[in-house]
Design an enzyme around this catalytic site. Structure first.
Site, short mmCIF file in Angstrom:
data_model
loop_
_atom_site.label_atom_id
_atom_site.label_comp_id
_atom_site.label_asym_id
_atom_site.label_seq_id
_atom_site.Cartn_x
_atom_site.Cartn_y
_atom_site.Cartn_z
CB ILE A 113 -0.83 0.06 1.35
CG1 ILE A 113 -1.83 -1.09 1.16
CG2 ILE A 113 -1.87 1.32 1.17
CD1 ILE A 113 -2.44 -1.47 2.79
CB CYS A 114 1.38 3.99 -2.56
SG CYS A 114 2.36 5.46 -2.46
CG LEU A 115 -1.69 5.30 3.85
CD1 LEU A 115 -2.68 6.33 3.19
CD2 LEU A 115 -2.46 4.33 4.60
#
Lengths: 178, 693
Positions: A113-115
């Site tokens: 996840i790109c968070l």
């Protein structure tokens, strides 16, 4: 002269190993204590649409489920994730990945996840509930500027109808346990 | 100036004003100096924080405002950031070693901008103390108050001590009353129990007293009869012409009546005693004897013999006194109950002078004391010298007790003439009929009507009906899929036979049909099957599941009753009568069951049987079985311990090669209504035994 010393050293080394094995390293480290409190809080006051718990006998590895928010294309989805912690928690974020197949601009093919809060914007005041709630919010509010899935990012901005159709497709797939 | 003003405002409310201003001054002067000062403060906080450890570990307070945002436990060593957020000292220092921001608001932050928050520390300590106070018991609070030396006057202490003393007295009294109550309940129960025992003993004594009176009256009547007979004889003696004939009648009369006066407990019918005396007259022996009856002119040589016989029987009674006592009381109590229920029986009993229970016991006592050992009257040895495996699995008398058949692992059915075996002292008795079989045999059963018909079950599961006259098989039933252990012809319907097998099936056959007429599928191996002698519908089935399943073949889907109690497989079932069933098991016990009331009657112990089929045979009074000690045991059906036993002795040279301890009795069979029986062991030796005094 060397032989006896060598044997003594070997004996000494052997006598140490069982002692180490008998110990329970890290049973009460700050990270584990913190995780126990996260779990307790999650059980007592669970946020809507998420659930999670440690795997058997391993407080450092959790399974979690995020339910797609109502009144959105993600509605009805049951998306499974894993959270891998280490002894640096809560000063370092866990490694979070989707196990279910996803179609989202900020979710890589392997489930990563790109968070921002899981990376440079991490703060030790975030707990498991906060992490999962943030990811749930990310489903409906992707950040097109950090594409992890270029096809999804492009479709999200150029062809919303097709994007929503793809989302509902992964929702239906999430019902079958893999 | 503003900063100085703020610092000044804080100083008056803190009990330790000196360290704080010093730290602040250093900080104002140089950032590096301030950074060094903070750890020292933290060290002091750590020391003071140790008392709070237990409370914080428990995480008592539910208020999240008191928790460190990083570790989510009660804040330890509270430190305030420049942006106004509070953390544990260690938590915020660890965070700042990774990033230079506030975890809560992200504002830029360095270790130089952390300040101890003494007030918050104090507040947290107080809250922890309050939490402890809330959860502590009143006794603990009271103890703390006393120890901390609260202001308390002597009068108050006196009143408290008075209250405590009164409380103590009340508690002690309550406990004492409770103990007395418990003791009283125990004593009442004990008295009730002892009274019941006393009543039981008194009732038993009453029975015994009544029975003594009955027996004494009976003996008196016998005595009067004897007196009249003696007077008659005395009158006849006066005639001189008949003097030569008189000695013999006198002796007989004396012998006939004398024993009755000596053996009241073992009273038996005069006929039996007369027979015994006739036998004993042949044996002449002298023995010290004390004459007690002056009126009887007894013949001295005969009296000691009677006395010896009586002594032997009394010894037998003494040896089994406990068992006999138990049986006597059981019969008397049961008889008393039956008497109350049936008034008509009272008349019958009064006429005989005995209660049914006493009569029954007398019968048992007579038969039990009559025999004490088994005597060999005939023996067949190694009839088949060419077969090494000689286990005799089955030995059975025919309908008329004229022939008996043997079968076993030798794959032969041999039929012998009983009278020839017993009367002719031949070393090797030849069978009158011998038939070869394809498989080893497990069981034989003669037809109860057709004299020449016998059935066998074998290790291949085949049930065969043979005609011993033509030496041919009449019918072969092949439905069993595994070894068949048992077969039995019905007594009331001679065309019906039943078999049981390791395939867990009981099958009923008719000699007119090739297929089974009834099939019962059980869940465990079947070791034995037996028809009730009074009905062709009832069959008892002994199973490896430790139970006896009693079936009415008119409704074979489930047994009418299951008798449980054996702890291992039931190897044999035999009927003593229509209502009495005996069973043998590899738990080293025999059991007697009432199939009318469906209840256990008695358990017999004394023989050893843990794995083999050792044989079981019953007649009206006695149960015989084999033992893995190479002995035959005989039980009286009313007494749990053996009445007699006989050990097979291996004395031949051939036997020396084998382990003597490995032999066991493998088959037994009573001759109908007689004390004679056939026995066989795993060597193939066959003996005819008879019960003897």
């Amino acid at each position: 002269m060397d032989a006896p010393i060598h044997q003594f050293c070997c004996g000494f080394v052997r006598s140490v190993v069982p002692v180490v094995a008998d110990e329970h390293p890290g049973m009460s480290t700050p990270a584990r204590k913190r995780l126990m409190r996260d779990f307790k809080r999650l059980m007592q006051d669970p946020p809507a649409g998420i659930s999670g718990a440690p795997q058997d006998n391993n407080i450092m590895l959790w399974n979690a489920v995020i339910f797609g928010p109502d009144d959105t294309p993600w509605d009805g989805g049951t998306f499974k994730l894993t959270l891998q912690f280490n002894e640096e928690y809560p000063n370092k974020p866990p490694t979070v990945r989707f196990v279910s197949r996803m179609f989202h601009p900020n979710i890589y093919a392997d489930g990563s996840i790109c968070l921002d809060i899981l990376q440079n914007q991490w703060s030790p005041i975030y707990d498991v509930a906060a992490i999962l709630t943030s990811i749930q919010s990310l489903l409906c509010d992707p950040n097109p500027n950090s594409p992890a899935n270029s096809e999804a990012a492009r479709m999200f901005s150029e062809n919303k109808r097709e994007y929503n159709r793809k989302v509902r497709e992964v929702v239906e797939q999430s019902w079958t346990a893999d | 100036m503003g900063d100085s003003s703020v610092a000044g405002a804080l100083v008056p409310s803190v009990p330790k004003p000196e360290p704080a201003p010093s730290g602040d001054t250093s900080a104002a002067a140089a950032a590096t100096t301030a950074a060094l000062a903070m750890p020292e403060e933290a060290g002091m906080r750590a020391a003071s924080a140790s008392p709070q450890g237990p409370a914080e570990e428990g995480e008592g307070p539910a208020d999240r405002d008191l928790l460190c945002p990083i570790c989510m436990a009660v804040i330890k060593d509270a430190f305030l950031t420049a942006c106004g957020h509070s953390f544990c000292y260690m938590c915020i220092v660890t965070h700042l070693s990774n990033k230079s921001d506030c975890p809560c608001c992200g504002h830029y932050l360095t270790k130089a901008q952390l300040y101890p928050n003494f007030l918050l520390d104090k507040v947290l300590k107080k809250i922890s103390a309050q939490q402890i106070a809330k959860t502590a018991s009143p006794i603990d609070q009271f103890r703390c108050a006393l120890q901390q030396g609260n202001e308390m006057g002597v009068k108050e202490l006196d009143s408290l001590m008075t209250l405590i003393a009164e409380k103590k007295r009340q508690m002690e009294q309550q406990e004492s009353e409770t103990n007395m109550q418990i003791l009283l309940v125990f004593l009442h129960c004990l008295r009730k129990q002892k009274l019941e025992e006393l009543n039981e003993i008194q009732t038993d004594l009453q029975y015994i007293k009544e029975d003594i009176s009955s027996v004494e009256r009976h003996r008196a009547e016998l005595y009067r009869t004897k007196e009249r007979y003696s007077m008659k004889l005395r009158m006849l003696l006066d005639e001189p012409t008949a003097q030569k004939m008189w000695p013999s009648p006198i002796d007989k009369a004396s012998c006939r009546f004398l024993p009755n006066s000596r053996t009241p407990l073992s009273g038996s019918c005069p006929g039996t005693l007369q027979n015994k005396k006739l036998d004993l007259k042949a044996q002449v022996s002298h023995q010290g004897f004390q004459r007690r009856d002056a009126l009887t002119s007894s013949d001295p040589p005969n009296s000691p013999i009677q006395s010896g016989n009586v002594i032997a029987r009394k010894r037998r009674v003494q040896a089994q006194f406990n068992e006999l006592q138990e049986y006597y009381l059981q019969r008397r109590r049961t008889g008393a109950q039956a008497r109350r229920q049936e008034e008509r029986d009272i008349v019958a009993m009064n006429r005989e002078g005995y209660h049914a229970g006493l009569q029954d016991f007398q019968s048992v006592l007579t038969t039990f004391t009559r025999y004490s050992r088994l005597r060999v009257i005939a023996e067949l040895r190694h009839g088949d010298l060419f077969h090494s495996a000689n286990i005799v699995s089955s030995i059975e008398f025919d309908r008329d007790d004229e022939l008996f058949a043997t079968a076993g692992v030798s794959k032969r059915i041999k039929v012998f003439e009983f009278s020839t075996v017993v009367n002719e002292p031949s070393d090797v008795h030849c069978p009158v009929v011998e038939m070869a079989t394809r498989s080893k045999l497990s069981c034989l059963s003669w037809n109860k009507y057709s004299k020449n018909i016998i059935a066998s079950s074998d290790y291949e599961g085949i049930v065969t009906v043979w005609d011993v006259q033509t030496r041919q098989s009449v019918m072969e039933y092949e439905e069993h899929e595994k070894r068949a252990w048992s077969v039995d012809f019905s007594r009331t319907d001679s065309s019906m036979l039943v078999s049981g097998s390791d395939d867990c099936k009981v099958k009923v056959w008719c000699t007119n049909q090739e297929a089974s007429v009834i099939n019962i599928d059980m869940k465990a191996n079947i070791c034995s099957v037996k028809y009730n002698p009074g009905s062709s519908f009832y069959v008892a089935v002994g199973s490896a599941d430790h139970h006896i399943h009693y079936f009415d073949l008119r409704n074979p889907s489930s047994p009418v009753h299951i008798f449980g109690g054996h702890k291992k497989a039931v190897s044999y079932v035999k009927f003593l009568s229509n209502n009495e069933l005996a069973s043998a098991s590899t738990d080293s016990t025999l059991r007697l069951w009432d199939v009318k009331d469906n209840c256990p009657v008695r358990t017999f112990r004394g023989h050893k049987n843990e794995k083999n089929f050792v044989g079981l045979s019953v007649n009206n009074e006695y149960i015989a079985c084999g033992s893995e000690t190479n002995e035959v045991f005989v039980y009286h059906k009313a007494i749990s311990k053996p009445a007699a036993s006989h050990r097979f002795v291996s004395s031949d040279l051939d036997d020396a090669d084998d382990d003597p301890g490995s032999y066991f009795i493998s088959a037994v069979c009573w001759k109908s209504d007689s004390p004679t029986m056939l026995t066989a062991n795993s060597q193939g030796t066959i003996k005819v035994l008879v019960l003897a005094p």
